[in-house]
Structure formats: C-alpha cells, structure tokens
Design an enzyme around this catalytic site. Structure first.
Site, PDB file in Angstrom:
ATOM      1  N   GLY A 243       3.141   6.151   8.811  1.00 49.11           N
ATOM      2  CA  GLY A 243       4.559   6.296   8.500  1.00 49.11           C
ATOM      3  C   GLY A 243       5.381   5.077   8.887  1.00 49.11           C
ATOM      4  O   GLY A 243       6.481   4.885   8.388  1.00 49.11           O
TER       5      GLY A 243
ATOM      6  N   ASP B 253      -0.783  -7.401   1.670  1.00 51.04           N
ATOM      7  CA  ASP B 253      -0.110  -6.089   1.688  1.00 51.04           C
ATOM      8  C   ASP B 253       1.396  -6.289   1.839  1.00 51.04           C
ATOM      9  O   ASP B 253       1.957  -6.085   2.921  1.00 51.04           O
ATOM     10  CB  ASP B 253      -0.692  -5.244   2.835  1.00 51.04           C
ATOM     11  CG  ASP B 253      -0.258  -3.785   2.745  1.00 51.04           C
ATOM     12  OD1 ASP B 253       0.333  -3.400   1.721  1.00 51.04           O
ATOM     13  OD2 ASP B 253      -0.534  -3.050   3.710  1.00 51.04           O
TER      14      ASP B 253
ATOM     15  N   HIS C  30       0.813  -1.229   0.000  1.00 51.92           N
ATOM     16  CA  HIS C  30       0.000   0.000   0.000  1.00 51.92           C
ATOM     17  C   HIS C  30       0.843   1.275   0.000  1.00 51.92           C
ATOM     18  O   HIS C  30       0.302   2.366  -0.183  1.00 51.92           O
ATOM     19  CB  HIS C  30      -1.024  -0.011   1.144  1.00 51.92           C
ATOM     20  CG  HIS C  30      -0.515   0.459   2.469  1.00 51.92           C
ATOM     21  ND1 HIS C  30      -0.186  -0.396   3.492  1.00 51.92           N
ATOM     22  CD2 HIS C  30      -0.292   1.708   2.932  1.00 51.92           C
ATOM     23  CE1 HIS C  30       0.218   0.321   4.530  1.00 51.92           C
ATOM     24  NE2 HIS C  30       0.166   1.591   4.229  1.00 51.92           N
TER      25      HIS C  30
HETATM   26  C1  4AZ Z   1      -1.023   4.108   8.609  1.00 54.02           C
HETATM   27  O1  4AZ Z   1      -1.867   4.979   8.394  1.00 54.02           O
HETATM   28  C2  4AZ Z   1      -1.168   3.241   9.800  1.00 54.02           C
HETATM   29  N1  4AZ Z   1      -1.908   1.421  14.387  1.00 54.02           N
HETATM   30  C3  4AZ Z   1      -0.197   2.282  10.072  1.00 54.02           C
HETATM   31  C4  4AZ Z   1      -0.323   1.481  11.200  1.00 54.02           C
HETATM   32  C5  4AZ Z   1      -1.403   1.624  12.033  1.00 54.02           C
HETATM   33  C6  4AZ Z   1      -2.367   2.561  11.763  1.00 54.02           C
HETATM   34  C7  4AZ Z   1      -2.252   3.378  10.637  1.00 54.02           C
HETATM   35  C8  4AZ Z   1      -1.513   0.736  13.231  1.00 54.02           C
HETATM   36  O2  4AZ Z   1      -0.077   3.958   7.840  1.00 54.02           O
END
Ligand code: 4AZ
Length: 250
Positions: free
Chosen positions: A193, A94, A42
């Site tokens: 991130g 993913d 992603h």
């Molecule tokens: C993100 O938006 C994201 N708490 C990555 C990991 C998590 C939530 C959002 C896990 O890339």
C-alpha cells in the site's frame, strides 16, 4: 509503513493518495509539479486499473476513509504514462507519471496541505547510511488486514548497492535503477500500500524525492530492506514526458 509514526499531511504535503473507484485505495504518489504525480508503474498492472477513468488522485489527505474538504483536493487522471521499459517480472523501471486534472480543469493549488517536492539534481549520489524518510497509508505490519487509516512516516537509511546485492539480501535482483533502504534494527519499512509513495532526503535544507516505493520481501524483515526506484536515473525521462505533454496538450 511498519514502525514510524502517524503524521499530518502538512509534514509530507507532496504525498498523493491514489484510489480505484471499485477496488478502493490503490497506491501512493508524489506531486512533482502542479499537474504531475510520480508513482510506481506496478500500481497499474492489471487491465482494469490501467483504465484511467477509474482512478482518483487526492492531495492533502491525512485519513484514508475521511473527507476533509478544507484540506484535500481531488483529481481525475488526464494521462497515465508507464515507463516504456517497465518490466513487471523484475520491477525494473518501476515508475509512472500521472497528469492530474481537477473538476474545474485546473491542477494542484499550493497550500499548507499540498505542495510539490523537488526532484534531485542529476547524478546526485548520497552516501550509504544517509537518513531519509518514507510516508504512506500502507500496512502497519506483515499480517495486517487493512491499510493504515492515517498517514504514517518513518526514517530509513540508505544501503550501499554492494550490501543490497549480497546473497543474504537480494543478490542480482537489484538493478542499477533500484536502491535499498532500511532501518538498522529492521523495525521501520514500507509495506503493501505504500507503493508509489515517496522516499525523500533532506539535502542543504531542502527535501528531494530520491525514491519511489517499489518492492521488498515482506516488510520490516531482517536483511530484507525496502527497494526503491532510483529517481535520479529518470530526470530526463520525467522532463521529456512532462514537457512534451505540456507542449502538445497545452
Ligand atoms: C508491496 O507489496 C510492498 N518492504 C511494498 C513495499 C515493500 C514490500 C511490499 C517493502 O506493495
């Protein structure tokens, strides 16, 4: 990473930092062999990001906005392989592979700040509650405006599939290619991130890459653990993709 602590890259020397030439910091990754980084599919959804010429990969980096020439190595992307069954609406499968190349045409050189992480043996299943660690430059809180300036790490525990698939957690959104991990008090989690970065677990004195940071409902929220790509389901896919590349390109 929400919670956890700052850490030097030498404590997680397989961590890769992916940058987009225009958009800046993009995602994390993990070095699995000198020429190959595993990350999340992603990270490359929008059309421009999939143009590999815009992506740089760094190893040995502790600070996102500082150059440390003695410790870091930089690479371009020779090949981007997004899993053929990646589903951008469910985040199933993913996972992606990047073949990296340095300016002199080589791959990663082993050092205190850069080395590979092991892939777990086929079908290894760790029990619920097993402690593992996550690392990345992701946000330090739900409301944070910026990514973390410095690399962070945190300890999370594996959750059972049964628990994570309850309605209070994620229900049927958890596929067999995903698993959940969180801290018992919900204080530590991956965040925006950290995607693409590692979840590693120590088994018999060695660190293995069991998960790739994938998604979650916010960060460090009660009953909403981090969701990770189940790397043990992709041993064969990784072997085929990386070895075919070596044979046909080598
Ligand atoms: C993100 O938006 C994201 N708490 C990555 C990991 C998590 C939530 C959002 C896990 O890339």
């Amino acid at each position: 990473i929400v919670g956890g602590s700052f850490t030097p890259i030498e404590s997680h020397p397989w961590v890769a930092a992916l940058f987009h030439k225009r958009q800046g910091f993009l995602c994390g990754g993990s070095l699995i062999s000198p020429c190959w980084v595993v990350t999340a599919a992603h990270c490359f959804v929008d059309g421009e990001v999939t143009k590999t010429k815009y992506i740089s990969v760094y190893l040995g980096k502790t600070a996102i906005n500082e150059t440390d020439a003695d410790r870091e190595q930089s690479f371009t992307v020779e090949k981007l392989i997004i899993h053929q069954k990646y589903n951008s609406s469910t985040f199933d499968n993913d996972i992606a592979l990047l073949k990296i190349r340095s300016r002199d045409g080589g791959c990663a050189v082993k050092s205190a700040s850069s080395r590979t992480v092991c892939l777990p043996p086929l079908r290894t299943q760790l029990p619920a509650g097993f402690p593992c660690s996550i690392a990345g430059f992701g946000k330090e809180g739900n409301g944070a405006w910026h990514y973390s300036q410095y690399l962070k790490q945190g300890e999370v525990r594996l959750l059972s599939q049964t628990q994570c698939k309850t309605e209070a957690y994620y229900g049927d959104r958890i596929t067999k290619n995903m698993f959940c991990a969180g801290s018992p008090d919900w204080s530590t989690d991956a965040c925006k991130g950290d995607s693409g970065g590692p979840l590693v677990c120590e088994v018999s004195g060695r660190m293995f890459l069991f998960g790739v940071v994938s998604w979650g409902d916010g960060c460090a929220k009660k009953d909403k653990p981090g969701v990770y790509t189940q790397v043990t389901n992709y041993n064969k896919w990784i072997a085929v993709k990386t070895e075919l590349q070596e044979y046909t390109e080598g």
